[in-house]
Design a protein around this motif. Sequence first.
Motif, PDB file in Angstrom:
ATOM      1  N   SER A 139       0.977  -0.832  -8.528  1.00  0.00           N
ATOM      2  CA  SER A 139       1.820  -0.291  -7.472  1.00  0.00           C
ATOM      3  C   SER A 139       0.941   0.339  -6.406  1.00  0.00           C
ATOM      4  O   SER A 139      -0.200   0.756  -6.677  1.00  0.00           O
ATOM      5  N   LYS A 156       0.234   4.255 -13.506  1.00  0.00           N
ATOM      6  CA  LYS A 156      -0.239   3.126 -12.691  1.00  0.00           C
ATOM      7  C   LYS A 156      -1.717   3.285 -12.331  1.00  0.00           C
ATOM      8  O   LYS A 156      -2.449   2.294 -12.233  1.00  0.00           O
ATOM      9  N   ASP A 183      -0.100  -5.348  -6.935  1.00  0.00           N
ATOM     10  CA  ASP A 183       0.350  -4.001  -6.572  1.00  0.00           C
ATOM     11  C   ASP A 183       1.572  -4.103  -5.666  1.00  0.00           C
ATOM     12  O   ASP A 183       1.535  -4.741  -4.616  1.00  0.00           O
ATOM     13  N   THR A 236       2.315  -1.324   1.274  1.00  0.00           N
ATOM     14  CA  THR A 236       1.315  -1.134   0.227  1.00  0.00           C
ATOM     15  C   THR A 236      -0.087  -1.075   0.834  1.00  0.00           C
ATOM     16  O   THR A 236      -0.897  -0.199   0.493  1.00  0.00           O
TER      17      THR A 236
END
Length: 331
Positions: A139, A156, A183, A236
């Motif tokens: 993530s 994570k 991710d 992200t």
Amino acid sequence: MSKIVVVTGAGAGVGRATVEEFARQGYDVALLSREPQRLERAANHIRAEYGVRALPIPTDVADPQAVEAAAARTESQLGPIDVWVNVAMATVFAPVSSLSAQEFERGTKVTYLGQVHGTMAALARMRTRNRGTIVNVGSALGYRSVPLQSIYCGAKFAVRGFTDSLRSELLHDRLKIRLTMVDLPALNTPQFDWASNKMGRRAKPVAPIYQPEVAARAIFFAATHRRREIWVGFSTVKAILANRVAPALIDRYLASAGYRGQLTDEPLPQDAPANLYEPVPGEYGAHGRFDGQARPRSIQMFTDRHRSAFWALAGIGIGSCVSLLVRRRRN
């Protein structure tokens, strides 16, 4: 001969979408999750829709013996495992001061150790054949933590550290087993309806929100192409890079905006479900309640999938600009 994939967290959310994507591509699928009825419905759907074999195995990934038994059953009933995808997760929305040691332990066992258990079960079999692919699902929050999700963020981060260590070991041993990590950004999944929540208001993903199929396509792509790691969504990419540049500034921003960004104005129902220790029954699928806000695709993921062509076009564009500037200077 068809290929075999194992997907954990397969009953709902990203895991459910991943099951669908691999079945669409012709893979036989072993589905691991805790809630047996939802798992059976998902298996029946892909059998009917895609004509593949589907093996639902009720499994708590926090239990290493259960994961090992699921791997053994998959190989005995479907065949050698080609791909193992670790998706399962559990969390609690709450500040650290409101959490118990038992909640940290349980969330970590599912979200971090669940991936360790899955990887070890897959690796034990793939080593004997010197082939196979393991996909660990990370993530943006495994690079940049946020308030109210310390259990999930910590797990994570741990997944990322574990994956990097193992990758070097596979290279040292000259094994042809591929290990990759995907991710993910904020996604429209049932997590925000059934994750344990101590905040008194319903949880929500931080925009921009993507549909779980975006994640599933990225996972399939990672499993079938040589990528060390894939970052899904510009959000992200921005979170990871911004934290590298100005982590203290991001700390202060999240101290101000991190709570309201993850909570709606809707009060949390008194009987709100919580799946930390026990699965939540019901007709949950891949999607959560944010269909009206979620994006069905990621441009950034498109450029990653087609990066050779993208960089070639970028190079042509840059070259054209340079040539134009040179000509103008000469004139």
